[in-house]
Design an enzyme around this catalytic site. Structure first.
Site, mmCIF file in Angstrom:
data_model
loop_
_atom_site.group_PDB
_atom_site.id
_atom_site.type_symbol
_atom_site.label_atom_id
_atom_site.label_comp_id
_atom_site.label_asym_id
_atom_site.label_seq_id
_atom_site.Cartn_x
_atom_site.Cartn_y
_atom_site.Cartn_z
ATOM 1 N N ASN A 9 0.876 -1.173 0.000
ATOM 2 C CA ASN A 9 0.000 0.000 0.000
ATOM 3 C C ASN A 9 0.911 1.220 0.000
ATOM 4 O OD1 ASN A 9 -1.780 2.059 0.419
ATOM 5 N ND2 ASN A 9 -2.408 1.421 2.481
ATOM 6 N N LYS A 11 0.142 4.286 -0.277
ATOM 7 C CA LYS A 11 -0.457 5.500 0.326
ATOM 8 C C LYS A 11 -0.181 6.706 -0.583
ATOM 9 C CE LYS A 11 -0.132 3.218 4.730
ATOM 10 N NZ LYS A 11 -0.012 3.281 6.169
ATOM 11 N N HIS A 95 -9.592 1.096 5.049
ATOM 12 C CA HIS A 95 -8.294 1.360 5.690
ATOM 13 C C HIS A 95 -8.482 2.371 6.824
ATOM 14 C CE1 HIS A 95 -4.167 2.544 6.366
ATOM 15 N NE2 HIS A 95 -3.804 1.436 5.750
ATOM 16 N N GLU A 97 -6.807 4.783 7.753
ATOM 17 C CA GLU A 97 -6.556 6.190 7.393
ATOM 18 C C GLU A 97 -7.786 6.788 6.702
ATOM 19 O OE1 GLU A 97 -2.821 5.483 5.433
ATOM 20 O OE2 GLU A 97 -1.939 5.010 7.373
ATOM 21 N N GLU A 167 -5.262 -4.702 10.568
ATOM 22 C CA GLU A 167 -4.218 -3.694 10.729
ATOM 23 C C GLU A 167 -4.478 -2.889 11.998
ATOM 24 O OE1 GLU A 167 -2.212 -2.628 6.731
ATOM 25 O OE2 GLU A 167 -3.926 -1.330 6.976
ATOM 26 N N GLY A 173 2.696 2.423 10.570
ATOM 27 C CA GLY A 173 3.673 3.500 10.408
ATOM 28 C C GLY A 173 4.398 3.860 11.686
ATOM 29 N N SER A 213 3.710 -2.048 10.206
ATOM 30 C CA SER A 213 5.168 -2.102 10.402
ATOM 31 C C SER A 213 5.783 -3.455 10.013
ATOM 32 C CB SER A 213 5.527 -1.723 11.843
ATOM 33 O OG SER A 213 5.119 -0.384 12.113
HETATM 34 P P1 13P Z 1 3.176 0.452 7.526
HETATM 35 O O1 13P Z 1 3.680 -0.848 6.932
HETATM 36 O O2 13P Z 1 3.917 1.650 7.029
HETATM 37 O O3 13P Z 1 3.089 0.360 9.017
HETATM 38 O O4 13P Z 1 1.668 0.656 7.004
HETATM 39 C C1 13P Z 1 0.764 -0.375 7.132
HETATM 40 C C2 13P Z 1 -0.458 -0.040 6.359
HETATM 41 O O5 13P Z 1 -1.213 0.836 6.726
HETATM 42 C C3 13P Z 1 -0.724 -0.788 5.123
HETATM 43 O O6 13P Z 1 -2.010 -0.571 4.656
#
Ligand code: 13P
Length: 254
Positions: A9, A11, A95, A97, A167, A173, A213
């Site tokens: 992903n 982003k 997601h 976010e 997640e 992150g 992560s």
């Molecule tokens: P990270 O791997 O940067 O922690 O992000 C995970 C994520 O949100 C994947 O959709």
């Protein structure tokens, strides 16, 4: 046996130029093993470059978002039909976010899931709890509620086409992943829920992913677990080297 899924992903990272460079590097590094489904969820503006760059590989193209209408006065939005032009076969839904920063409600997520299924897209539905919820010992109950809301009134045949990604928000992150044991416990609980509500076949066949992560150094720990069939990776998927290492996670075990 369930297929393994390694999904990137990106982003809000990568221009078309950077996507082209990534694909050039990836094609030098990569032969995706047969038993692994690998997907890149890119920003809309990078999809054309991604389609061109991944031509001839077995890496699938995913979109991070869409609006669940065919067309209309929805300024700034993108429909599934528009995504088809770019070879998109997967879509991310729910997601944290999108839920947290953009206020996507359970209702909208439900609608998006139905639209994606009706359009023949493969949805990856994301669920996950905040740290305060985990601290209270309510992580599984919270995630199952998110699942129930999304799956409510779907037929078993529809649920069968979905991939669920767990997640935890606190692990995204943050550099602080869940332990493989915690992730396994959650996915085991989710599989149990699927078994109870949609039957053993769906529960046994649905790939369940962990995200938060994940990186080349820890992916093998997750992939060794019985109920973890794949990973949804943010930061560590942005470099072709590390993404291709994670696709070959079996080699990372040695
Ligand atoms: P990270 O791997 O940067 O922690 O992000 C995970 C994520 O949100 C994947 O959709």
């Amino acid at each position: 046996m369930r297929k393994k899924v390694i999904a990137a992903n990106w982003k809000m990272y990568k221009t078309s130029k950077e996507t082209k460079e990534f694909c050039q590097k990836l094609s030098q590094l990569l032969a995706v093993p047969e038993a692994v489904e690998s997907i890149i969820f890119a920003p809309f503006t990078a999809l054309a470059a991604l389609k061109e760059g991944l031509a001839g590989t077995n890496v699938a193209i995913g979109a991070q978002n869409f609006y669940p209408q065919d067309e209309g006065a929805y300024t700034g939005e993108i429909s599934l039909n528009m995504l088809k032009e770019f070879g998109v076969s997967y879509v991310l839904i729910g997601h944290s976010e999108r839920r947290g920063i953009f206020g996507e409600s359970d209702e909208l997520i439900k609608e998006k899931l139905r639209k994606a299924l009706a359009g023949g897209f493969k949805p990856i539905l994301c669920i996950g709890e905040a740290w305060e919820i985990r601290e209270k010992g309510e992580a599984l109950a919270y995630c199952l509620k998110q699942l129930e809301s999304a799956f409510n009134d779907l037929s078993a045949a529809e649920v069968q086409k979905v991939i669920v990604a767990y997640e935890p928000i606190w692990a995204i992150g943050s550099g602080k992943s869940a332990t493989a044991e915690d992730a396994e416990e959650m996915l085991k609980g989710i599989r149990q829920y699927l078994n109870n509500n949609f039957g053993a076949e769906i529960a046994n066949e649905m790939p369940l992913l962990y995200g938060g992560s994940v990186k080349p150094e820890n992916i093998a720990q997750f992939m060794q677990k019985e109920n973890i069939d794949g990973a949804l990776i943010g930061g560590a998927s942005l470099k072709a080297e590390s993404f291709s290492q994670m696709i070959r996670f079996r080699e990372m075990q040695k």
